[in-house]
Write a protein that holds these residues in place. Sequence first.
Motif, PDB file in Angstrom:
ATOM      1  N   TYR A   3       5.505  -4.953  -3.897  1.00  0.00           N
ATOM      2  CA  TYR A   3       4.449  -4.269  -3.146  1.00  0.00           C
ATOM      3  C   TYR A   3       3.933  -3.067  -3.940  1.00  0.00           C
ATOM      4  O   TYR A   3       2.723  -2.846  -4.040  1.00  0.00           O
ATOM      5  CB  TYR A   3       5.022  -3.833  -1.793  1.00  0.00           C
ATOM      6  CG  TYR A   3       4.034  -3.167  -0.865  1.00  0.00           C
ATOM      7  CD1 TYR A   3       2.723  -3.621  -0.742  1.00  0.00           C
ATOM      8  CD2 TYR A   3       4.414  -2.078  -0.084  1.00  0.00           C
ATOM      9  CE1 TYR A   3       1.835  -3.015   0.120  1.00  0.00           C
ATOM     10  CE2 TYR A   3       3.528  -1.468   0.786  1.00  0.00           C
ATOM     11  CZ  TYR A   3       2.246  -1.939   0.882  1.00  0.00           C
ATOM     12  OH  TYR A   3       1.355  -1.331   1.733  1.00  0.00           O
TER      13      TYR A   3
ATOM     14  N   GLU B 119       1.734  -4.232  -6.746  1.00  0.00           N
ATOM     15  CA  GLU B 119       0.427  -4.677  -6.246  1.00  0.00           C
ATOM     16  C   GLU B 119      -0.475  -3.466  -5.959  1.00  0.00           C
ATOM     17  O   GLU B 119      -1.655  -3.472  -6.305  1.00  0.00           O
ATOM     18  CB  GLU B 119       0.591  -5.485  -4.953  1.00  0.00           C
ATOM     19  CG  GLU B 119       1.053  -6.909  -5.165  1.00  0.00           C
ATOM     20  CD  GLU B 119      -0.028  -7.802  -5.715  1.00  0.00           C
ATOM     21  OE1 GLU B 119      -0.918  -8.215  -4.977  1.00  0.00           O
ATOM     22  OE2 GLU B 119       0.023  -8.093  -6.934  1.00  0.00           O
ATOM     23  N   LEU B 120       0.111  -2.436  -5.336  1.00  0.00           N
ATOM     24  CA  LEU B 120      -0.681  -1.228  -5.046  1.00  0.00           C
ATOM     25  C   LEU B 120      -1.102  -0.533  -6.338  1.00  0.00           C
ATOM     26  O   LEU B 120      -2.229  -0.055  -6.457  1.00  0.00           O
ATOM     27  CB  LEU B 120       0.138  -0.259  -4.174  1.00  0.00           C
ATOM     28  CG  LEU B 120       0.367  -0.667  -2.721  1.00  0.00           C
ATOM     29  CD1 LEU B 120       1.305   0.324  -2.033  1.00  0.00           C
ATOM     30  CD2 LEU B 120      -0.938  -0.743  -1.937  1.00  0.00           C
TER      31      LEU B 120
ATOM     32  N   LYS C  18      -6.716   6.489  -2.235  1.00  0.00           N
ATOM     33  CA  LYS C  18      -6.120   5.858  -1.037  1.00  0.00           C
ATOM     34  C   LYS C  18      -4.874   5.058  -1.439  1.00  0.00           C
ATOM     35  O   LYS C  18      -3.824   5.149  -0.814  1.00  0.00           O
ATOM     36  CB  LYS C  18      -7.160   4.935  -0.378  1.00  0.00           C
ATOM     37  CG  LYS C  18      -6.782   4.507   1.024  1.00  0.00           C
ATOM     38  CD  LYS C  18      -7.749   3.499   1.580  1.00  0.00           C
ATOM     39  CE  LYS C  18      -7.203   2.114   1.366  1.00  0.00           C
ATOM     40  NZ  LYS C  18      -8.025   1.023   1.847  1.00  0.00           N
ATOM     41  N   TYR C  19      -5.009   4.280  -2.499  1.00  0.00           N
ATOM     42  CA  TYR C  19      -3.854   3.495  -2.975  1.00  0.00           C
ATOM     43  C   TYR C  19      -2.736   4.415  -3.471  1.00  0.00           C
ATOM     44  O   TYR C  19      -1.561   4.133  -3.272  1.00  0.00           O
ATOM     45  CB  TYR C  19      -4.274   2.515  -4.071  1.00  0.00           C
ATOM     46  CG  TYR C  19      -5.062   1.351  -3.533  1.00  0.00           C
ATOM     47  CD1 TYR C  19      -4.492   0.470  -2.619  1.00  0.00           C
ATOM     48  CD2 TYR C  19      -6.375   1.119  -3.925  1.00  0.00           C
ATOM     49  CE1 TYR C  19      -5.212  -0.597  -2.104  1.00  0.00           C
ATOM     50  CE2 TYR C  19      -7.098   0.055  -3.417  1.00  0.00           C
ATOM     51  CZ  TYR C  19      -6.518  -0.796  -2.505  1.00  0.00           C
ATOM     52  OH  TYR C  19      -7.232  -1.849  -1.992  1.00  0.00           O
TER      53      TYR C  19
ATOM     54  N   GLU D 200      -0.771   5.669  -0.597  1.00  0.00           N
ATOM     55  CA  GLU D 200       0.164   4.626  -0.121  1.00  0.00           C
ATOM     56  C   GLU D 200       1.379   4.542  -1.032  1.00  0.00           C
ATOM     57  O   GLU D 200       2.503   4.360  -0.567  1.00  0.00           O
ATOM     58  CB  GLU D 200      -0.541   3.276  -0.059  1.00  0.00           C
ATOM     59  CG  GLU D 200      -1.474   3.160   1.119  1.00  0.00           C
ATOM     60  CD  GLU D 200      -1.990   1.747   1.302  1.00  0.00           C
ATOM     61  OE1 GLU D 200      -1.187   0.810   1.220  1.00  0.00           O
ATOM     62  OE2 GLU D 200      -3.205   1.597   1.500  1.00  0.00           O
TER      63      GLU D 200
ATOM     64  N   VAL E 177       9.668   6.905   1.031  1.00  0.00           N
ATOM     65  CA  VAL E 177      10.644   6.085   1.773  1.00  0.00           C
ATOM     66  C   VAL E 177      11.933   6.010   0.972  1.00  0.00           C
ATOM     67  O   VAL E 177      13.034   6.059   1.509  1.00  0.00           O
ATOM     68  CB  VAL E 177      10.076   4.662   2.023  1.00  0.00           C
ATOM     69  CG1 VAL E 177      11.155   3.711   2.477  1.00  0.00           C
ATOM     70  CG2 VAL E 177       8.967   4.711   3.040  1.00  0.00           C
TER      71      VAL E 177
END
Lengths: 174, 194
Positions: B112, B115-116, B181-182, B185, B192
């Motif tokens: 993930y 990909e970002l 924006k990416y 994220e 996390v």
Amino acid sequence: MPGITSTQDSLYQQVAVEYAAALERLVRAYEANVEKRRDLSQDIHVALWCSFANFNGMCSVRTWVFRVAHNVAVSHVLRERRRRGQVMIGLEEIENIAAPTLDGGHDRQQLLDQLMAMLRQLKPIDRQVILAYLEDMDAAAIAEITGLSPGNVATKIHRIKNIVSRRFRPGEQP
Amino acid sequence: MTDETRPDDARNLWQSQPLEGATMSLEGVRERIETLAKKVWRRNLIGGSACLIVLLAFACFFVIFPNAIQRIGSVLTIIGAGYLMYQLVLGKLQKQGLAASGRQTEASLAFYRSELQRQRDFHRGLWLWSRLLVFTPGSLIFLIGFGSAYPAVARYIHVEAAIFGVLLIAAIPLNLRLARKYQRELDALDSVGT
């Protein structure tokens, strides 16, 4: 190489049968549109078959299958998000949103629809954790699939339990 | 019945949902691979043909128009179209490399994140500026040259060039906003922790 291909084929065939239901459920949680869901399902199966050419037994087949399936689905979700401008939210936000109330009896289909709607707005990693949880996987297996630490997975599972206890209670069958 | 759901109820609800029994045979997998390969080939063919048409058209303009500015614009556009054709081939190679490296078998968090990162990088840095540089200078210089070679229509050509320039300039903040924006994220994902 025929040897490799036959191993790849037999692994795929075994998985296609054993995990058919789980993969179908996973695809439903990632895509609402029937046509796109069929395409996504096919993409996942193709990716699985291709991936088995490199399967080295370093992790369980189940971990392998769910990693590949989730990763293909994540690419799909990101692609669709670019097209639709869809906003995704995390478990923390879901936890703080008041659960929608259902009029009358909470039949299974209504609850399932509500569960599906919630899953489809979740951010990819949170969606993967909750889907793995719903498929009866323990924290260690979820950590192996997602790459999150076991502690992180435990926190997320705690949140998931809070959410499901408030929102999804199957009532009496009509 | 209690007001609270046992977690098992949600799992049971999830696992007992009615299914269509969708799966895929080996034959189906092979057919799908063929279909996807044809789709990629068709897409590359369309993209390559468009680049080739632009390339040939500006090669003709280079011969037809004697104005030096138009010729410089033509050459730059030819270089840009050639670069795009190269990117198409490179993109194809990257996809093959991606399949070969088996990135899809990575842990979901790593996949993930990559990909970002890929999407963020598409909207900033080298990828953004190379796309702009491919389209902008050649077309603008050609239009300016056209205006100077044909004063009767110069006004319209200059308006056209100005609109083109404004659209390209507007594309920069839009792309950078998407890249931010990416990045946000990615930052959230990093917070996390693993």
